[in-house]
Design an enzyme around this catalytic site. Structure first.
Site, PDB file in Angstrom:
ATOM      1  N   MET A 139       0.953  -1.000  -0.054  1.00  0.00           N
ATOM      2  CA  MET A 139      -0.022  -0.012   0.017  1.00  0.00           C
ATOM      3  C   MET A 139       0.811   1.211  -0.050  1.00  0.00           C
ATOM      4  O   MET A 139       2.042   1.201   0.038  1.00  0.00           O
ATOM      5  CB  MET A 139      -1.035   0.060   1.171  1.00  0.00           C
ATOM      6  CG  MET A 139      -1.963  -1.086   1.027  1.00  0.00           C
ATOM      7  SD  MET A 139      -2.905  -1.247   2.885  1.00  0.00           S
ATOM      8  CE  MET A 139      -3.971   0.254   2.365  1.00  0.00           C
ATOM      9  N   HIS A 140       0.291   2.584  -0.279  1.00  0.00           N
ATOM     10  CA  HIS A 140       0.823   3.808  -0.143  1.00  0.00           C
ATOM     11  C   HIS A 140       1.776   4.298  -1.235  1.00  0.00           C
ATOM     12  O   HIS A 140       2.046   5.408  -1.030  1.00  0.00           O
ATOM     13  CB  HIS A 140       1.372   3.883   1.377  1.00  0.00           C
ATOM     14  CG  HIS A 140       0.636   3.292   2.439  1.00  0.00           C
ATOM     15  ND1 HIS A 140      -0.706   3.703   2.970  1.00  0.00           N
ATOM     16  CD2 HIS A 140       0.959   2.406   3.335  1.00  0.00           C
ATOM     17  CE1 HIS A 140      -1.125   2.867   3.720  1.00  0.00           C
ATOM     18  NE2 HIS A 140      -0.228   2.307   4.226  1.00  0.00           N
ATOM     19  N   ASP A 173      -2.658  -5.046   0.435  1.00  0.00           N
ATOM     20  CA  ASP A 173      -2.018  -5.935   1.159  1.00  0.00           C
ATOM     21  C   ASP A 173      -2.917  -6.448   2.256  1.00  0.00           C
ATOM     22  O   ASP A 173      -3.207  -7.849   2.492  1.00  0.00           O
ATOM     23  CB  ASP A 173      -0.489  -6.290   1.116  1.00  0.00           C
ATOM     24  CG  ASP A 173      -0.060  -5.239   1.753  1.00  0.00           C
ATOM     25  OD1 ASP A 173      -0.730  -4.226   2.448  1.00  0.00           O
ATOM     26  OD2 ASP A 173       1.057  -5.129   1.950  1.00  0.00           O
TER      27      ASP A 173
END
Length: 489
Positions: free
Chosen positions: A81-82, A238
């Site tokens: 992520m991110h 995830d």
């Protein structure tokens, strides 16, 4: 027989899994990835390396089970992520992707927090340097020409979607980690986007993780030997995809994910933000669900680091350390090799061994690493309690869950029973395959997202619970003492 493909674009590897309609894995493939750290606090990867790894993973699946691959009906995507994947007008990456464990935008995150305090509640958490939004503020100031050329900002797994379908899209659970999503509304926040100099035009369209986001492009279908109507599901970040794989989609379902990073995850029926506790309150990958999560930047990667340093096999180290184990270690290990998010929001924090002596053995070091990671989850449990969520039991997934010894340490440190599940190390890739099926068939999530078979339930050892409690306090004290030194490094 229909089959479904799950692809997880992790930090250390791309993982792919083929499952049949009974949800049994019929082929699996892992392709390793490398992280670039060109400067202090930086962490980057080349998006094209993800695509090449995905292609290699699919080729590996074809070698193992060509008929199953040829019969897939849906593809689900999961990933780290991110990360900020920055694309130009032609959809090409303008620079390497800036990853979740990159700490360069700490100042920009603090600026967003102080200038826009009203947004943290809607975004589900305070802005942190790992999130996507502060990265774009950093880019505008330090690489302005690149910032001006940005036409789309995608998340890592969604770059693979772009390659597969030609569409710039994302889904709720991954968008949740950007600090641009209004979590309750499940829609982009114009105010948060404006705070970083962006608009909705820079974002992908939004779908739910269990909904179709498009079909595989004809040229990719031909290359991979697929049908011409393969659906690509929205998928999930995830953490959320791991929850889907574990069947954690109902209120109160909880699990620990012990992969490269670590998460303590609890599903909620309602959006329950607690930004003051540094708990992430995000949209889930299935409609009408959210989750609370404590996120640690350092999980099983700490053990991999120690094994590399000691030039030893991880399995051998675990066996030797378990054989030598008698009680909590006299050493302390701060596992903050890549800084830390929950509970410290401190990108400057670093790993520390404390208490070394001439008698220190290799197994003492490894035990301290295992315990230090578990102690960081004790901090996570405390944060969730501050947010109003009490942890009474949890599942255990991710690569670290393969170790019963480590799971026993976790159970006694946290003082909660932990369940190890069949196939729990498959994690987000398996969850992505489930989302692929939902998008393809339209089935209800609770029909498909059942809980895997429990291999064992590990209860806390009352003697060790008592012995670990003061070690957790010493661990916390050590960080507090060293925090000013970390900032000066």
């Amino acid at each position: 027989m229909p089959h479904y493909l799950g692809i997880d674009v992790g930090t250390s590897a791309v993982k792919a899994i083929l499952v049949d309609e009974r949800q049994a894995a019929v082929a699996e493939a892992d392709v390793p990835l490398q992280v670039s750290r060109p400067r202090e606090l930086w962490s980057e990867q080349d998006p094209e390396a993800w695509w090449q790894a995905v292609q290699s993973a699919v080729e590996g699946l074809r070698t193992q089970n060509p008929s199953a691959l040829a019969d897939i009906r849906g593809i689900g995507l999961s990933g780290q992520m991110h990360g900020a994947v920055l694309l130009d007008e032609a959809g090409r990456p303008l620079r390497p992707a800036i990853l979740w464990n990159d700490g360069r935008s700490f100042g920009e995150a603090e600026e967003l927090r102080h200038q826009h305090p009203e947004l943290s509640h809607a975004m589900g958490v305070i802005p942190m340097p790992g999130f996507t939004a502060p990265k774009l503020l950093w880019l505008a100031r330090h690489e302005p020409e690149t910032f001006r050329a940005v036409r789309k900002v995608l998340l890592p797994k969604d770059y693979i979607r772009l390659k597969l379908t030609g569409s710039a899209m994302t889904e709720m659970s991954d968008a949740a980690g950007t600090w641009w999503l209004d979590e309750a509304a499940r829609d982009w926040s114009d105010a948060a986007l404006a705070a970083t100099g962006l608009t909705r035009d820079h974002m992908g369209d939004l779908v739910e993780g269990s909904q179709p986001s498009g079909t595989v492009r004809p040229e990719v279908a031909r290359q991979w030997g697929l049908r011409d109507d393969v659906v690509v599901a929205g998928g999930g970040g995830d953490a959320a995809a791991g929850a889907v794989g574990l069947g954690a989609i109902e209120d109160g379902s909880a699990f620990i994910s012990l992969g490269t990073s670590g998460q303590l995850f609890v599903t909620t029926r309602d959006f329950s933000p607690a930004p003051e506790a540094l708990v992430h309150s995000f949209c889930h990958a299935v409609p009408g669900r959210w989750f609370q999560m404590a996120a640690m930047l350092n999980g099983a990667s700490c053990l991999a680091w120690a094994a590399g340093l000691l030039k030893a096999d991880i399995g051998d180290l675990l066996r030797q350390t378990e054989a030598a184990y008698q009680a909590p270690s006299g050493l302390l290990f701060l596992p903050y090799l890549a800084g830390e998010r929950t509970p410290h929001n401190d990108p400057h924090a670093r790993g520390v061994f404390f208490g070394l002596s001439p008698e220190t053995r290799q197994t003492d070091l490894v035990q301290a690493v295992l315990e230090g990671v578990a102690f960081s989850f004790a901090d996570a449990k405390q944060c969730l309690a501050q947010a109003g969520t009490q942890l009474t039991h949890a599942g255990m997934i991710g690569g670290g869950s393969r170790s019963t010894f480590w799971t026993r340490i976790f159970a006694s440190v946290l003082n909660v029973p932990l369940m190890r599940y069949e196939g729990s190390d498959k994690g987000p890739a398996f969850g992505a395959a489930r989302l692929a099926r939902l998008a393809s068939t339209g089935e209800a999530p609770d029909v498909v997202c059942t809980t895997p078979k429990i291999l064992e339930t590990i209860e806390p050892d009352p003697r060790l619970v008592e012995l670990y409690a003061p070690r957790v306090e010493a661990f916390r004290s050590l960080y507090r003492v060293l925090k000013p030194e970390f900032a000066r490094m």
